[in-house]
Design a protein around this motif. Sequence first.
Motif, PDB file in Angstrom:
ATOM      1  N   UNK A  72      68.261 100.134   9.303  1.00  0.00           N
ATOM      2  CA  UNK A  72      67.630  99.651   8.073  1.00  0.00           C
ATOM      3  C   UNK A  72      66.345 100.423   7.814  1.00  0.00           C
ATOM      4  N   UNK A  73      65.636 100.718   8.911  1.00  0.00           N
ATOM      5  CA  UNK A  73      64.383 101.478   8.777  1.00  0.00           C
ATOM      6  C   UNK A  73      64.649 102.854   8.184  1.00  0.00           C
ATOM      7  N   UNK A  74      65.707 103.480   8.668  1.00  0.00           N
ATOM      8  CA  UNK A  74      66.065 104.808   8.128  1.00  0.00           C
ATOM      9  C   UNK A  74      66.377 104.687   6.640  1.00  0.00           C
ATOM     10  N   UNK A  75      67.136 103.645   6.305  1.00  0.00           N
ATOM     11  CA  UNK A  75      67.532 103.481   4.914  1.00  0.00           C
ATOM     12  C   UNK A  75      66.313 103.241   4.021  1.00  0.00           C
ATOM     13  N   UNK A  76      65.370 102.383   4.522  1.00  0.00           N
ATOM     14  CA  UNK A  76      64.183 102.100   3.708  1.00  0.00           C
ATOM     15  C   UNK A  76      63.305 103.328   3.546  1.00  0.00           C
ATOM     16  N   UNK A  77      63.172 104.090   4.644  1.00  0.00           N
ATOM     17  CA  UNK A  77      62.359 105.300   4.552  1.00  0.00           C
ATOM     18  C   UNK A  77      62.973 106.265   3.548  1.00  0.00           C
ATOM     19  N   UNK A  78      64.293 106.360   3.585  1.00  0.00           N
ATOM     20  CA  UNK A  78      64.989 107.232   2.644  1.00  0.00           C
ATOM     21  C   UNK A  78      64.696 106.824   1.207  1.00  0.00           C
ATOM     22  N   UNK A  79      64.691 105.511   0.992  1.00  0.00           N
ATOM     23  CA  UNK A  79      64.400 105.003  -0.339  1.00  0.00           C
ATOM     24  C   UNK A  79      63.001 105.422  -0.778  1.00  0.00           C
ATOM     25  N   UNK A  80      62.077 105.321   0.182  1.00  0.00           N
ATOM     26  CA  UNK A  80      60.686 105.643  -0.133  1.00  0.00           C
ATOM     27  C   UNK A  80      60.551 107.131  -0.460  1.00  0.00           C
ATOM     28  N   UNK A  81      61.332 107.952   0.277  1.00  0.00           N
ATOM     29  CA  UNK A  81      61.262 109.396   0.062  1.00  0.00           C
ATOM     30  C   UNK A  81      62.131 109.848  -1.102  1.00  0.00           C
TER      31      UNK A  81
END
Lengths: 379, 253
Positions: A72-81
């Motif tokens: 989930x952290x990877x997914x959220x970071x991706x969203x942010x980037x």
Amino acid sequence: MKRKPSSSRATCNGGLTGRQLNLSFTGYLDASTLPYLWGEVRRHLSHKGIESIVVDGSRIDYCDGAGTGLLVYIRQTARRLNAAVEFQELDSGTAGLLAQYPADKLDVRSEKKGQPTNLVWEVGKVFCETLNGLKEHIAFLGELAVGLIRAMLHPGSLRMKDFLLVAENSGAKALPIIAMLGFLVGLILAFQGAVLMKQFAAEIYIADFVGKAVVRELGPLITAIIVAGRTGSAFAAEIGTMKVNEEIDAFTTMGLDPVRFLVIPRVSAATLMTPLLAVLTNLSGMVGGALVMVGLGFPVITYVNRVLAAVTLSDYLGGLFKALVFGLLVSCAGCLCGLRTGEGASAVGSSATRAVVSSIIMIVIADGIFAVLFYFLGI
Amino acid sequence: MNGNETIIKVENMTARYGDRLVLDSLSFGVNRGEIFVILGGSGCGKSTMLKHMIGLYKPASGDIKIGDVSIVNANGAERDALIRRFGVMYQSGALFGSMNLLENVCLPLEEFTDLKREARELIARMKLSLVGLAEYAHHMPSEISGGMKKRAAIARAMALDPEILFLDEPSAGLDPVTADELDELIIRLSRTLNITFVIVTHELPSIYKIADRVIMLDARTKKIIAEGKPGELREIHEDEWVRNFFNRKGGGE
């Protein structure tokens, strides 16, 4: 025991191909491997200019709730980037876990956090709360005064059973500890006095010193502090628990006044008991002083005569009156803190604490006022 | 039920906790003798509604009338008279921990009547037997089970023969058998003594069994989302969330 982050049970490999970050995991994704993996993932994600992330899950042996957190952290970071993210070859269990946390549900802001706060707003809020608290205090004191006067005029309206129970708990049951503390205070005072007076060969005046100090000042003070710790806190906790259990509401909706039912018996019993306890504190303080004097070679009768000569009736009655007022302050504070208890078990604890702290502060302030008053009245 | 006299009227009532809106301009009425259920999901303001109806909280705006008297604006004497007309059972029972069951039930009789001790105790025992607790009269609240506490609290609420009983989650946290017994008790009291019941609950089996009429509060709009007989709401209500609630289905949001 905290396990050391290990890389033996899980690995994370990553590399940039153009603007695409490839991450692949092997082994166990759980709470024990996560500290290591999280650091690795962070490091890979800190590369500049990532436009898409591909996560290869084909070699994940096990992934639990904590492991899903990493995904989930990877997914959220991706969203942010603003990067696209793709999870490849996750087994159905892990994919199912991940699907439990759709991004839009996680990113909902908590309602409470979103409230606008600034200094003016905070100050205003605290001011309003203080003002309301003050209003409650005044209303409570008014109700209490009316209730106490009514109880004095019609003693029949006092709930005798409760009154006697409180009197027993706050009075009779406190006798041993009061006697012990009074004795020790008398003993310590006399002992300290002895060291000083010896220089002037004036040991006989220890009797005057202990007598005056205990009867006028320390007796009532020590008693009141014990009552605050034993009785005031008990009142706050009892009434606070009743508040949490909706018993106070039940009184109100039965048309019964909680102040009359709960507060009046407690306040009147504790107020009457405090001077009686102070009598014992005084007495045992004298005994403590006597012990030191006897140790210094004076006969008991000399000590008694000196004390009787030094301590006047007005000293004694003044001390007891102080104890009465202290008792009133302590029991009122206890009951008020109890009635103002918020919700939940921790609120009861903080009410009890508040009761003791505010009692002791009020005792000391009142004692100061008495000192000035007695000085001008010549008592 | 018998007649359609409205005994409780809630008129455009709005409730707030500080800045937070809890209930938005609600209006409804409760008829004499019916079993009226307030229901809704967790946190939708059911208990808040109840506490306003019994006068513990003051609404931010609007009015609540019992009979023709407003409980919001009642002065001291009116309020005392109003309070005498209803009894309340709280979620935890709220029995007074320092008194046994008999003394708990006796207390209102002692305070508001001139009955002698013997008569008071007899009446209190009758109320306790009504809820099946006659043999526990001398037990302390801490010595009996949760279900018994709730029943004892009903007995205490009935001590002065009120017209209305407010019950806050009577069957929450009880096993199905005990909950069912409590429902039976409510129906029996309603039929035989013609007491009006206002009940806050979200126990569906109990609602189907006892409710004459329900209103359903909605946590999102802060308004009444449905009103009527529970069976009808389950089958034909236009809102899917309401039908799902009655059919116990998740995912309606």
